[in-house]
Motif scaffolding. Structure first.
Motif, PDB file in Angstrom:
ATOM      1  N   ALA A  48       0.829  -1.211   0.000  1.00  0.00           N
ATOM      2  CA  ALA A  48       0.000   0.000   0.000  1.00  0.00           C
ATOM      3  C   ALA A  48       0.860   1.257   0.000  1.00  0.00           C
ATOM      4  O   ALA A  48       0.565   2.214  -0.734  1.00  0.00           O
ATOM      5  N   THR A  51       2.366   1.640  -3.485  1.00  0.00           N
ATOM      6  CA  THR A  51       1.389   2.037  -4.505  1.00  0.00           C
ATOM      7  C   THR A  51       0.706   3.368  -4.208  1.00  0.00           C
ATOM      8  O   THR A  51       0.015   3.906  -5.071  1.00  0.00           O
ATOM      9  N   ASP A  52       0.929   3.924  -3.035  1.00  0.00           N
ATOM     10  CA  ASP A  52       0.474   5.281  -2.740  1.00  0.00           C
ATOM     11  C   ASP A  52       1.279   6.315  -3.517  1.00  0.00           C
ATOM     12  O   ASP A  52       0.846   7.451  -3.676  1.00  0.00           O
TER      13      ASP A  52
END
Length: 177
Positions: A48, A51-52
């Motif tokens: 996460a 991919t932020d």
């Protein structure tokens, strides 16, 4: 390494937890390399955070959340003997998870997390806060052992620190490539 030592290490290198993913994505993009993640105790937090970052799709193809041992075995090729002899929370499991996700995805770097985030599950030999980070490249495998439960750190903080540590060790590995 204890949590306080890890945070001091970041500070000494001029790094901050909240910018590790940005630095990692930039370093991977600069070198034309890809990373894949295999996560247990962090439950997808490393993926996460990567991919932020805008542009992560150029360097990240695969993240496996392998909370259960049968997923570690079937998907990531962690040997059943490793899991039965050393347990899911071990240096060997962390290395095999990292290698498994790297080979599965075709990435240049595989990074893994496995540990005991608590508040339940700790023992005398494997206390709450014990986390192993595995790193795999075609040059080899390594692991880092962290003790992140000091000063009563709660589950959320242990998991956040573990994700930061995975990003940090991945960044160090990219710099070597």
């Amino acid at each position: 390494m204890k949590a306080s030592e890890f945070l001091e290490l970041l500070q000494a290198q001029g790094l901050q937890e909240h910018t590790l993913a940005e630095r990692l994505v930039a370093a991977l993009a600069e070198k034309g390399k890809k990373i894949a993640t295999a996560e247990s105790c962090t439950g997808g937090m490393v993926s996460a955070r990567i991919t932020d970052v805008s542009g992560a799709s150029a360097v990240f193809d695969c993240g496996v959340c392998s909370y259960a041992n049968h997923i570690k075995s079937r998907v990531l090729s962690v040997r059943d003997e490793t899991l039965s002899s050393y347990g899911a929370v071990s240096d060997r499991t962390a290395r095999e998870m990292a290698r498994g996700v790297r080979l599965l995805s075709g990435a240049d770097i595989g990074i893994s997390t496995t540990g005991i985030a608590g508040p339940l599950g700790g023992t005398k030999y494997k206390p709450v806060g014990l986390v192993y980070i595995g790193v795999s490249t075609e040059m080899g495998l390594r692991h880092e052992k962290l003790l992140l439960g000091e000063n009563g750190a709660d589950r959320a903080r242990i998991r956040s620190l573990a994700a930061s540590a995975a990003l940090y060790y991945a960044l160090q590995e990219v710099r070597k490539l």
